[in-house]
Design a protein around this motif. Structure first.
Motif, PDB file in Angstrom:
ATOM      1  N   GLN A 247       0.870  -0.604   0.654  1.00 18.28           N
ATOM      2  CA  GLN A 247      -0.313   0.351  -0.125  1.00 18.28           C
ATOM      3  C   GLN A 247       0.838   1.321  -0.234  1.00 18.28           C
ATOM      4  OE1 GLN A 247      -2.213   1.403   3.606  1.00 18.28           O
ATOM      5  NE2 GLN A 247      -4.109   1.517   2.167  1.00 18.28           N
ATOM      6  N   TYR A 248       1.951   1.015   0.833  1.00 13.31           N
ATOM      7  CA  TYR A 248       2.505   2.687   0.811  1.00 13.31           C
ATOM      8  C   TYR A 248       3.863   2.454  -0.616  1.00 13.31           C
ATOM      9  CZ  TYR A 248       6.698   5.212   1.832  1.00 13.31           C
ATOM     10  OH  TYR A 248       7.873   6.078   1.749  1.00 13.31           O
ATOM     11  N   LEU A 249       4.136   1.388  -0.759  1.00 13.75           N
ATOM     12  CA  LEU A 249       5.141   1.782  -2.144  1.00 13.75           C
ATOM     13  C   LEU A 249       4.559   2.086  -2.916  1.00 13.75           C
ATOM     14  CD1 LEU A 249       7.078  -1.390  -1.616  1.00 13.75           C
ATOM     15  CD2 LEU A 249       7.931   0.882  -1.082  1.00 13.75           C
ATOM     16  N   THR A 250       2.839   1.954  -3.729  1.00 18.50           N
ATOM     17  CA  THR A 250       1.753   2.075  -4.757  1.00 18.50           C
ATOM     18  C   THR A 250       1.619   3.373  -4.697  1.00 18.50           C
ATOM     19  OG1 THR A 250       0.924   0.693  -3.917  1.00 18.50           O
ATOM     20  CG2 THR A 250       2.135  -0.474  -5.183  1.00 18.50           C
ATOM     21  N   GLY A 251       2.003   4.094  -3.479  1.00 14.91           N
ATOM     22  CA  GLY A 251       0.775   4.797  -3.240  1.00 14.91           C
ATOM     23  C   GLY A 251      -0.175   4.322  -2.514  1.00 14.91           C
ATOM     24  N   GLY A 252      -0.990   4.422  -2.167  1.00 14.15           N
ATOM     25  CA  GLY A 252      -1.885   3.933  -1.989  1.00 14.15           C
ATOM     26  C   GLY A 252      -2.787   3.015  -2.980  1.00 14.15           C
ATOM     27  N   LEU A 253      -2.861   3.040  -3.262  1.00 21.19           N
ATOM     28  CA  LEU A 253      -3.359   1.831  -4.509  1.00 21.19           C
ATOM     29  C   LEU A 253      -4.518   0.956  -3.760  1.00 21.19           C
ATOM     30  CD1 LEU A 253      -3.725   1.660  -7.224  1.00 21.19           C
ATOM     31  CD2 LEU A 253      -1.915  -0.132  -7.620  1.00 21.19           C
ATOM     32  N   GLY A 254      -5.278   0.681  -4.100  1.00 17.89           N
ATOM     33  CA  GLY A 254      -5.737   0.019  -3.767  1.00 17.89           C
ATOM     34  C   GLY A 254      -5.446  -1.319  -3.683  1.00 17.89           C
ATOM     35  N   THR A 255      -5.508  -2.381  -2.697  1.00 21.07           N
ATOM     36  CA  THR A 255      -4.831  -3.931  -2.357  1.00 21.07           C
ATOM     37  C   THR A 255      -6.313  -4.299  -2.646  1.00 21.07           C
ATOM     38  OG1 THR A 255      -4.034  -3.340  -0.631  1.00 21.07           O
ATOM     39  CG2 THR A 255      -4.184  -5.648  -0.843  1.00 21.07           C
ATOM     40  N   PRO A 256      -6.346  -5.754  -3.919  1.00 19.86           N
ATOM     41  CA  PRO A 256      -7.551  -6.299  -3.444  1.00 19.86           C
ATOM     42  C   PRO A 256      -7.851  -7.217  -2.955  1.00 19.86           C
ATOM     43  CG  PRO A 256      -5.835  -6.021  -5.541  1.00 19.86           C
ATOM     44  CD  PRO A 256      -5.623  -5.416  -4.588  1.00 19.86           C
ATOM     45  N   ILE A 257      -9.210  -7.795  -2.344  1.00 18.16           N
ATOM     46  CA  ILE A 257      -9.746  -8.565  -1.323  1.00 18.16           C
ATOM     47  C   ILE A 257     -10.340 -10.243  -2.260  1.00 18.16           C
ATOM     48  CG2 ILE A 257      -9.712  -6.784   0.098  1.00 18.16           C
ATOM     49  CD1 ILE A 257     -12.661  -7.247  -0.202  1.00 18.16           C
ATOM     50  N   HIS A 258      -9.893 -10.677  -2.085  1.00 20.81           N
ATOM     51  CA  HIS A 258     -10.410 -12.034  -2.592  1.00 20.81           C
ATOM     52  C   HIS A 258     -12.245 -11.941  -1.785  1.00 20.81           C
ATOM     53  CE1 HIS A 258      -6.572 -14.681  -1.958  1.00 20.81           C
ATOM     54  NE2 HIS A 258      -7.616 -14.521  -3.197  1.00 20.81           N
ATOM     55  N   THR A 259     -13.078 -11.954  -2.861  1.00 18.24           N
ATOM     56  CA  THR A 259     -14.663 -11.802  -2.744  1.00 18.24           C
ATOM     57  C   THR A 259     -15.082 -13.107  -3.761  1.00 18.24           C
ATOM     58  OG1 THR A 259     -14.763  -9.638  -3.666  1.00 18.24           O
ATOM     59  CG2 THR A 259     -14.582  -9.121  -1.645  1.00 18.24           C
ATOM     60  N   LEU A 260     -16.630 -13.270  -3.607  1.00 20.78           N
ATOM     61  CA  LEU A 260     -17.349 -13.994  -4.300  1.00 20.78           C
ATOM     62  C   LEU A 260     -17.741 -13.491  -5.936  1.00 20.78           C
ATOM     63  CD1 LEU A 260     -19.095 -15.948  -1.465  1.00 20.78           C
ATOM     64  CD2 LEU A 260     -17.074 -16.892  -2.583  1.00 20.78           C
TER      65      LEU A 260
END
Length: 246
Positions: A116-129
């Motif tokens: 998150q820090y290295l990408t400038g706060g880019l969203g972190t994809p989560i696992h969802t159905l």
């Protein structure tokens, strides 16, 4: 019938356990860093969902194979479901399993916060159905995919009579992870790993469907370990109760 050893708190002070925990943290951190990083890159650069899914599958296959090999001191579990599967087969004590689970979750969280820090706060994809996939369907997907993962681990690394497969275990395990992502990634997300799902959910603080990625993988991993150990492995000698063979 495999006997599960409880272990004791004294294990935490043993040099071999400390080394194993350090290695398990490093390898799990690197696995999640590459795995989640590949998903973030796919979201950022790929307009074609199939290309993105393929890229994520390949990245996971490669990093799993390498990190299992690199983590031979700890066994390179990288995954609470793998640890549970080995616990169900009597290859690791309950106490050390708990230490591994904590270690894996901390490593996953650290990797995702750093991303998150290295990408400038880019969203972190989560696992969802996926849309149209219910909870029961998602759990069954994760059970089957994780079962195939642990079945491969046992057949290629744990089974003392692995024959021509000896030495190929990490690579073949990486292959099955990549194949499972291609098969189930568009439906359940193909996590197969509670730690891999935990880090992104924590960083994003989005727990949508998160319980699925604990229930499914842990059932699948534990079931595969129990079945393979008790029905397919033939041993001519007794194992040490806390011996790790993977």
């Amino acid at each position: 019938m495999a006997k599960i050893a409880l272990g004791s708190s004294r294990e935490a002070a043993q040099p071999d356990c400390i080394r194993a925990l350090v290695i398990e943290f490093i390898t799990t951190f690197l696995f999640v860093f590459v795995g989640v990083g590949s998903a973030m890159t796919a979201d950022k650069l790929s307009g074609d969902p199939l290309v993105g899914l393929f890229a994520v599958a390949v990245a996971h296959a490669l990093v799993v194979a390498v990190m299992i090999s690199a983590g031979h001191i700890s066994g390179g579990h990288l995954n609470p479901a793998v640890t549970l599967g080995l616990l169900a087969g009597g290859h690791i004590t309950v106490f050390r399993s708990v230490l591994y689970w904590i270690d894996q979750l901390l490593a996953s969280s650290a990797a995702c916060f750093l991303l998150q820090y290295l990408t400038g706060g880019l969203g972190t994809p989560i696992h969802t159905l996926a849309s149209g996939v219910g909870y029961l369907q998602g759990v069954v997907w994760e059970i089957i995919l994780t079962f195939s993962l642990l079945f491969t681990v046992y057949a290629t690394m744990v089974d003392p009579k692995k024959g021509a497969l000896d030495g190929l275990g990490p690579t073949l395990t990486g292959f099955v992870v990549g194949a499972n992502i291609l098969a189930g990634g568009s439906f359940s997300g193909a996590s197969m790993n509670p730690a891999r799902s935990f880090g992104p959910a924590l960083v994003s603080w989005d727990w949508t469907d998160h319980w699925v990625y604990w229930v499914g993988p842990l059932i699948g991993g534990g079931l595969a370990g129990f079945i393979y150990e008790n029905f397919f492995i033939i041993r001519s000698h007794s194992r040490l109760p806390d011996q790790e063979e993977y």
